[in-house]
Every structure is written in C-alpha cells, then in structure tokens.
Design a protein around this motif. Structure first.
Motif, short mmCIF file in Angstrom:
data_model
loop_
_atom_site.label_atom_id
_atom_site.label_comp_id
_atom_site.label_asym_id
_atom_site.label_seq_id
_atom_site.Cartn_x
_atom_site.Cartn_y
_atom_site.Cartn_z
N VAL A 93 0.85 -1.20 0.00
CA VAL A 93 0.00 0.00 0.00
C VAL A 93 0.88 1.24 0.00
O VAL A 93 0.64 2.20 -0.75
N PHE A 94 1.91 1.22 0.83
CA PHE A 94 2.85 2.35 0.91
C PHE A 94 3.44 2.64 -0.46
O PHE A 94 3.48 3.79 -0.90
N ASP A 95 3.91 1.59 -1.14
CA ASP A 95 4.50 1.77 -2.46
C ASP A 95 3.52 2.37 -3.45
O ASP A 95 3.89 3.17 -4.30
N ALA A 96 2.25 2.03 -3.29
CA ALA A 96 1.24 2.49 -4.25
C ALA A 96 0.81 3.94 -3.99
O ALA A 96 0.52 4.67 -4.94
N VAL A 97 0.75 4.35 -2.74
CA VAL A 97 0.15 5.66 -2.47
C VAL A 97 1.12 6.72 -1.96
O VAL A 97 0.78 7.90 -1.97
N SER A 98 2.31 6.36 -1.51
CA SER A 98 3.19 7.35 -0.89
C SER A 98 3.63 8.44 -1.87
O SER A 98 3.73 9.61 -1.48
N GLY A 99 3.86 8.09 -3.13
CA GLY A 99 4.25 9.09 -4.12
C GLY A 99 3.17 10.13 -4.35
O GLY A 99 3.41 11.34 -4.24
N PRO A 100 1.95 9.70 -4.66
CA PRO A 100 0.87 10.66 -4.83
C PRO A 100 0.57 11.46 -3.56
O PRO A 100 0.25 12.65 -3.63
N VAL A 101 0.69 10.81 -2.39
CA VAL A 101 0.47 11.51 -1.12
C VAL A 101 1.47 12.66 -0.99
O VAL A 101 1.11 13.80 -0.69
N LEU A 102 2.75 12.36 -1.25
CA LEU A 102 3.78 13.40 -1.18
C LEU A 102 3.49 14.51 -2.18
O LEU A 102 3.65 15.70 -1.87
N GLY A 103 3.01 14.16 -3.37
CA GLY A 103 2.69 15.17 -4.38
C GLY A 103 1.59 16.12 -3.92
O GLY A 103 1.71 17.34 -4.10
N VAL A 104 0.54 15.58 -3.31
CA VAL A 104 -0.56 16.42 -2.83
C VAL A 104 -0.08 17.33 -1.70
O VAL A 104 -0.36 18.53 -1.68
N VAL A 105 0.68 16.75 -0.79
CA VAL A 105 1.16 17.53 0.35
C VAL A 105 2.10 18.64 -0.13
O VAL A 105 2.01 19.79 0.30
N ARG A 106 2.99 18.31 -1.04
CA ARG A 106 3.94 19.31 -1.56
C ARG A 106 3.22 20.42 -2.30
O ARG A 106 3.63 21.58 -2.23
N ALA A 107 2.13 20.09 -2.98
CA ALA A 107 1.37 21.13 -3.70
C ALA A 107 0.76 22.13 -2.71
O ALA A 107 0.64 23.31 -3.03
N VAL A 108 0.40 21.67 -1.52
CA VAL A 108 -0.19 22.57 -0.53
C VAL A 108 0.90 23.31 0.24
O VAL A 108 0.82 24.52 0.43
N LEU A 109 1.91 22.60 0.71
CA LEU A 109 2.91 23.21 1.59
C LEU A 109 4.06 23.90 0.86
O LEU A 109 4.63 24.85 1.38
N ARG A 110 4.46 23.36 -0.27
CA ARG A 110 5.56 23.90 -1.07
C ARG A 110 6.94 23.72 -0.44
O ARG A 110 7.94 23.79 -1.10
#
Length: 190
Positions: free
Chosen positions: A31-48
């Motif tokens: 699960v981590f392998d499948a979702v961690s990349g997109p999770v980081l992308g969403v978080v980075r888009a908000v926090l920068r």
C-alpha cells in the motif's frame, strides 16, 4: 517505494488494506509503495516546503497504517482515501503555521506596546509647558530673568548673580518670590 518492487495494481489495494488492518506489514508495504508518491505530491502542492512536505507525508502514511481498519471501500478508492487524508493534514499544517505566526506577531506587538499612552503623555506635556509659559509671563521681568537663567540654562544662584552683576542675596530673593508666584499660578501645593 522499495527498490525492485512494483506497486500493486489499484484493484488489489482494497484487499491489501484489509490485510493491513489485520496488521500485515507486507500488505502495508505494498500500500505504501502504491500511495506514498501521490500523497507526497498532494502535500507538496499545498505546503511547497520540501522538508515539511516529507514530514507531513510520513505522518499521513503512519495514519494510513493506524487507521486501515476504518477504510471503507464503498466510500471510495484507497488512493482517494489516502489523498484526502494527505490534503487535510497539509491544510492543518498550514493553519497551524499561520496560527503560530499570528501568535508570534501578537506577542511581538505586546512587547513593543508602551506601558502608557504616548499621545496622552505628549498632550499633557504640551499643556504643562504652555501653563508654565503663561505663568512665567506673569512674573516681573527681573523674576523671570532669574528663574529662566537658573532653571532653563542650569546656572547656579552664584552664576546668575555674577551674570546679572547683582548681589547673591538679591538673586535669591528674586528667585524665591518668582518661584512662589509660579507655584501659586500653577496651583502646586507645597
């Protein structure tokens, strides 16, 4: 994502979440392998901020592990669920940082706020100066001259006497009489 390991197909994610809810660490790794990349992308888009983004993404993945039993496949995909958690956590971090910044700003303002009202103080000083000027105008020329030299120029009685070529006793008398009149005019009680 672990090296050499491909993320599972999205169709397998609900089953992997079920196994993760039962404590299966290998299922969570998938699960981590499948979702961690997109999770980081969403978080980075908000926090920068990259460092904060990685920290928040890690917190989200820990939440995915801890709350796997609450995942409901009927309400959406595993990825959608994780991304919703990521977005909320990132927004919470932004709000927390803003609140912290606001608190720091308020504390800084309090530290620089004078203990008294400067405007009132300045107005009172001006009024006092004007009252003194008015009362000085009420003295005789000789009294005003002696008081002005002593109090506004900082001369001693002896220096005033020398400057005016007067006996010291005469200067003392003018000063005493002038100060009594000033006191009375200003309404100062002895």
């Amino acid at each position: 994502m672990a090296e050499g390991r491909e993320p599972p197909p999205r169709a397998e994610l609900p089953e992997l979440m079920e196994r993760t809810a039962r404590g299966d660490q290998e299922a969570f790794a998938a699960v981590f392998d499948a979702v961690s990349g997109p999770v980081l992308g969403v978080v980075r888009a908000v926090l920068r901020d990259p460092a904060q983004s990685e920290e928040v993404a890690q917190e989200v993945m820990v939440d995915v592990w801890r709350s796997a039993a609450r995942y409901d496949p009927a309400r959406g995909s595993v990825l959608g669920w994780a991304l919703t958690m990521a977005h909320r956590r990132a927004i919470d971090r932004v709000r927390s940082e803003q609140a912290s910044s606001d608190r720091a700003r308020r504390v800084a303002l309090l530290d620089h706020t004078p203990a008294y009202d400067e405007v009132v103080e300045e107005v009172e000083n001006r009024l006092d100066r004007e009252r003194v000027r008015r009362c000085l105008r009420g003295l005789t020329e000789r009294q005003r001259q002696a008081v002005t030299l002593a109090y506004y120029r900082g001369l001693t009685y002896r220096e005033v006497a020398d400057l005016l070529s007067l006996p010291l006793g005469t200067v003392k008398t003018r000063m005493r009489d002038g100060l009594i009149r000033l006191r009375d005019c200003l309404g100062v009680t002895a």
